[in-house]
Design a protein around this motif. Structure first.
Motif, PDB file in Angstrom:
ATOM      1  N   SER A  12       0.803  -1.221   0.000  1.00 22.07           N
ATOM      2  CA  SER A  12       0.000   0.000   0.000  1.00 22.07           C
ATOM      3  C   SER A  12       0.836   1.271   0.000  1.00 22.07           C
ATOM      4  O   SER A  12       0.284   2.375  -0.131  1.00 22.07           O
ATOM      5  CB  SER A  12      -0.917   0.007   1.235  1.00 22.07           C
ATOM      6  N   GLY A  13       2.145   1.133   0.131  1.00 24.24           N
ATOM      7  CA  GLY A  13       2.989   2.315   0.209  1.00 24.24           C
ATOM      8  C   GLY A  13       2.836   3.050   1.521  1.00 24.24           C
ATOM      9  O   GLY A  13       3.131   4.247   1.617  1.00 24.24           O
ATOM     10  N   GLY A  14       2.374   2.340   2.549  1.00 22.74           N
ATOM     11  CA  GLY A  14       2.151   2.962   3.854  1.00 22.74           C
ATOM     12  C   GLY A  14       3.273   2.683   4.827  1.00 22.74           C
ATOM     13  O   GLY A  14       4.265   2.019   4.513  1.00 22.74           O
ATOM     14  N   SER A  15       3.098   3.207   6.024  1.00 22.89           N
ATOM     15  CA  SER A  15       4.101   3.006   7.081  1.00 22.89           C
ATOM     16  C   SER A  15       3.411   2.475   8.320  1.00 22.89           C
ATOM     17  O   SER A  15       2.265   2.828   8.618  1.00 22.89           O
ATOM     18  CB  SER A  15       4.800   4.325   7.409  1.00 22.89           C
ATOM     19  N   LEU A  16       4.106   1.604   9.020  1.00 23.75           N
ATOM     20  CA  LEU A  16       3.577   1.019  10.250  1.00 23.75           C
ATOM     21  C   LEU A  16       3.931   1.948  11.398  1.00 23.75           C
ATOM     22  O   LEU A  16       5.104   2.124  11.732  1.00 23.75           O
ATOM     23  CB  LEU A  16       4.181  -0.369  10.468  1.00 23.75           C
ATOM     24  N   SER A  17       2.932   2.578  11.994  1.00 25.20           N
ATOM     25  CA  SER A  17       3.211   3.598  13.001  1.00 25.20           C
ATOM     26  C   SER A  17       3.433   3.019  14.385  1.00 25.20           C
ATOM     27  O   SER A  17       4.034   3.665  15.228  1.00 25.20           O
ATOM     28  CB  SER A  17       2.057   4.610  13.051  1.00 25.20           C
ATOM     29  N   GLN A  18       2.929   1.819  14.630  1.00 20.43           N
ATOM     30  CA  GLN A  18       3.177   1.184  15.922  1.00 20.43           C
ATOM     31  C   GLN A  18       2.912  -0.306  15.803  1.00 20.43           C
ATOM     32  O   GLN A  18       2.174  -0.753  14.948  1.00 20.43           O
ATOM     33  CB  GLN A  18       2.289   1.799  17.005  1.00 20.43           C
ATOM     34  N   GLY A  19       3.588  -1.078  16.645  1.00 18.47           N
ATOM     35  CA  GLY A  19       3.422  -2.525  16.625  1.00 18.47           C
ATOM     36  C   GLY A  19       4.397  -3.195  15.679  1.00 18.47           C
ATOM     37  O   GLY A  19       5.142  -2.560  14.940  1.00 18.47           O
ATOM     38  N   SER A  20       4.361  -4.524  15.685  1.00 18.13           N
ATOM     39  CA  SER A  20       5.247  -5.323  14.851  1.00 18.13           C
ATOM     40  C   SER A  20       4.578  -5.662  13.528  1.00 18.13           C
ATOM     41  O   SER A  20       3.404  -6.027  13.490  1.00 18.13           O
ATOM     42  CB  SER A  20       5.613  -6.621  15.580  1.00 18.13           C
ATOM     43  N   GLY A  21       5.349  -5.539  12.451  1.00 17.75           N
ATOM     44  CA  GLY A  21       4.801  -5.832  11.134  1.00 17.75           C
ATOM     45  C   GLY A  21       4.980  -7.264  10.708  1.00 17.75           C
ATOM     46  O   GLY A  21       4.395  -7.700   9.721  1.00 17.75           O
ATOM     47  N   THR A  22       5.793  -8.009  11.418  1.00 23.55           N
ATOM     48  CA  THR A  22       6.054  -9.396  11.017  1.00 23.55           C
ATOM     49  C   THR A  22       5.298 -10.403  11.875  1.00 23.55           C
ATOM     50  O   THR A  22       4.995 -11.498  11.422  1.00 23.55           O
ATOM     51  CB  THR A  22       7.558  -9.702  11.109  1.00 23.55           C
ATOM     52  N   SER A  23       4.991 -10.039  13.099  1.00 26.10           N
ATOM     53  CA  SER A  23       4.356 -11.001  14.002  1.00 26.10           C
ATOM     54  C   SER A  23       2.848 -11.060  13.842  1.00 26.10           C
ATOM     55  O   SER A  23       2.209 -12.025  14.261  1.00 26.10           O
ATOM     56  CB  SER A  23       4.679 -10.654  15.461  1.00 26.10           C
ATOM     57  N   VAL A  24       2.254 -10.023  13.227  1.00 25.68           N
ATOM     58  CA  VAL A  24       0.788  -9.980  13.065  1.00 25.68           C
ATOM     59  C   VAL A  24       0.413 -10.317  11.629  1.00 25.68           C
ATOM     60  O   VAL A  24       0.935  -9.724  10.688  1.00 25.68           O
ATOM     61  CB  VAL A  24       0.229  -8.588  13.438  1.00 25.68           C
TER      62      VAL A  24
END
Length: 515
Positions: A12-24
């Protein structure tokens, strides 16, 4: 299939502002907080009245997809779940939903039908053609969604992107091989079909409608054109365009020489249609000249516009590789609820229910009835509330120019004052009558009436009809409810018209018995 948040952020061309991106990981996505299954991705989109992020706490989602405004709302509410932030949620929602659902459109042959009028009828005709060719067919449109013949009602002509991708995935899992979808201008403008790969796109026509959503007719056309424009990310592999109106001609030039054009008139086109022969109850027989062959077709539907719809449906099927003679065989058995639906209880006049709710459609259906009725033609008509108000006097004018009786009644007033809606339609009708009188055209000047109750209006039209006349109840077609304020009251034009005719016949029978 479960997708990690990192994958969604990259897509989506977005950014992960908080939390883990690999575990969820998420395996579902939706914009309705309460309906989203546990562990899904809640897409918090901005609305016309409020932002979806305000409802995130009602969702059991594992993560949230939103924009900068939504991120601020979530932060103010101390949201702890992972949040992916993008510039425009709707712009990428379809693409993400397609990935989450495993790109279901790639596994099936997809047909998209767009235009102002005729989308539903063309979809039914195309469905019948494909069934005749032996395929398992799904349909998504105004009359709801059907998966292997089982109805799944929907509120929108084209569902929101997450729902659309979920439905396509269910169709694919259920063995559906071909899908026919009505594609509204709202769906195109709001990105609902992004991520859906269409094999064939078909265009019916364009006339005034939805100017409460589109600023101008030019904007309305430009939105539809995105489905056919070279280089557009939502363009189908094949384009089939009816060029019977000027917008179709314009679209064919824009789409380029690869597009297939269809004409029921004298305009040059790849596919042409011969003059139809009118049969019993308005059925029509005609030849479609396609790929150097004349294909004999028959449809149980009246109206020249339905000949165009049938030719478009047949040509779309052929564009996907179907044999024209085989698919033509299915057209003769089509039934389209609320579209030139003949209500026959043995009465001595023609009674029809149709969805016509645009000026051009009103003119077209009245022209059809005029050609088939021996006597006079009457119409019951209204206009919807909270919709394009500019078309209301135009609808009244179209009715008064072509009918002998015009009864103006309520349609779906929604939040508006029904009397004010009727007044706008009345204004157009009365102006048309004045113009006709001033021009000396006194041969047929419409009788204009106003009856607020739709049931009473229908009964008045039935009581008015004499042997050989024709009556059409226009505007709501297949709908089974009337929306007044926020309440949907049960109301079915076909059922109401049937009751009115039955009551009239009972009275006539009783009167005959007394004489």
């Amino acid at each position: 299939m479960a997708i990690t948040l990192d994958t969604i952020a990259e897509l989506s061309g977005g950014s992960l502002s908080q939390g883990s991106g690999t575990s969820v990981r998420v395996s579902a996505i939706g914009i309705n907080a309460q309906e989203l299954p546990e562990g899904g991705l809640f897409a918090a989109v901005p609305g016309t009245r409020t932002h979806g992020a305000k409802y995130a706490r009602d969702s059991s989602a594992a993560a949230i997809l939103t924009d900068a405004e939504g991120e601020k709302i979530l932060a103010d509410r101390h949201e702890k779940r992972p949040v992916i932030v993008v510039d425009d949620v709707r712009a990428i929602l379809g693409k993400v939903a397609a990935v989450v659902n495993g790109h279901p459109s790639r596994d099936m042959t997809l047909f998209g039908v767009t235009g102002t009028s005729g989308k539903t009828t063309t979809s039914y005709l195309l469905e019948a053609a494909l069934l005749a060719a032996g395929h398992s067919v799904g349909v998504i449109g105004t009359n709801g969604t059907r998966i292997n013949g089982e109805p799944v009602p929907t509120e929108l002509t084209t569902p929101e992107a997450p729902v659309l991708q979920e439905v396509l995935a269910r169709m694919s899992a259920g063995g559906v091989t071909h899908v026919v979808m009505e594609v509204s201008s709202h769906a195109i403008a709001l990105g609902r079909i992004v991520g859906t790969e269409f094999d064939v796109a078909g265009f019916t026509n364009l006339s005034q409608d939805h100017l409460d959503f589109h600023e101008t007719m030019e904007d309305y056309f430009a939105t539809k054109a995105r489905f056919f424009r070279p280089g557009s990310p939502i363009r189908a592999k094949h384009s089939v365009i009816c060029v019977d109106d000027d917008f179709g001609q314009k679209l064919s030039r824009l789409a380029g020489p690869a597009a297939t054009t269809v004409s029921t008139g004298t305009r040059p086109a790849s596919v042409t249609v011969g003059e139809p022969e009118i049969g019993a109850a308005g059925s029509q027989r005609f030849n479609v000249h396609i790929d150097g062959r004349d294909i004999a077709c028959e449809i149980p539907l009246p109206g020249r516009f339905n000949v165009a719809n049938a030719a478009l449906a047949l040509t779309m099927a052929v564009a996907a590789g179907e044999d024209p003679k085989t698919v033509a065989g299915g057209l003769a058995h089509v039934v389209v609820p609320g579209r030139m639906q003949n209500i026959d209880r043995g009465q001595d006049f023609l009674a029809v229910v149709d969805y016509a709710h645009k000026p051009a459609a009103v003119s077209a259906v009245l022209k059809t009835l005029r050609s088939q009725a021996e006597g006079r033609v009457g119409i019951v008509i209204g206009a919807g509330g909270d919709r394009d108000s500019a078309k209301r006097p135009l609808m009244g004018s179209a009715a008064a120019k072509a009918a002998d009786l015009v009864i103006i009644t309520d349609d779906n007033p929604r939040s508006e004052d029904p009397g004010e809606i009727r007044a706008a339609v009345l204004q157009g009708a009365r102006e048309a009558v004045r113009e006709r009188k001033s021009a000396g055209k006194k041969k047929r000047v419409a009788d204009i009436r106003e009856i607020g109750s739709r049931e009473e209006a229908i009964r008045a039209a039935v009581d008015w009809a004499r042997p050989g006349d024709a009556v059409i109840i226009a505007g709501k077609g297949h709908e089974t409810g009337q929306l007044v304020g926020d309440v949907r009251h049960p109301f079915d034009d076909a059922e109401c018209l049937t009751r009115a005719i039955n009551d009239r016949l009972s009275v006539e029978k009783e009167t005959e018995g007394q004489s």
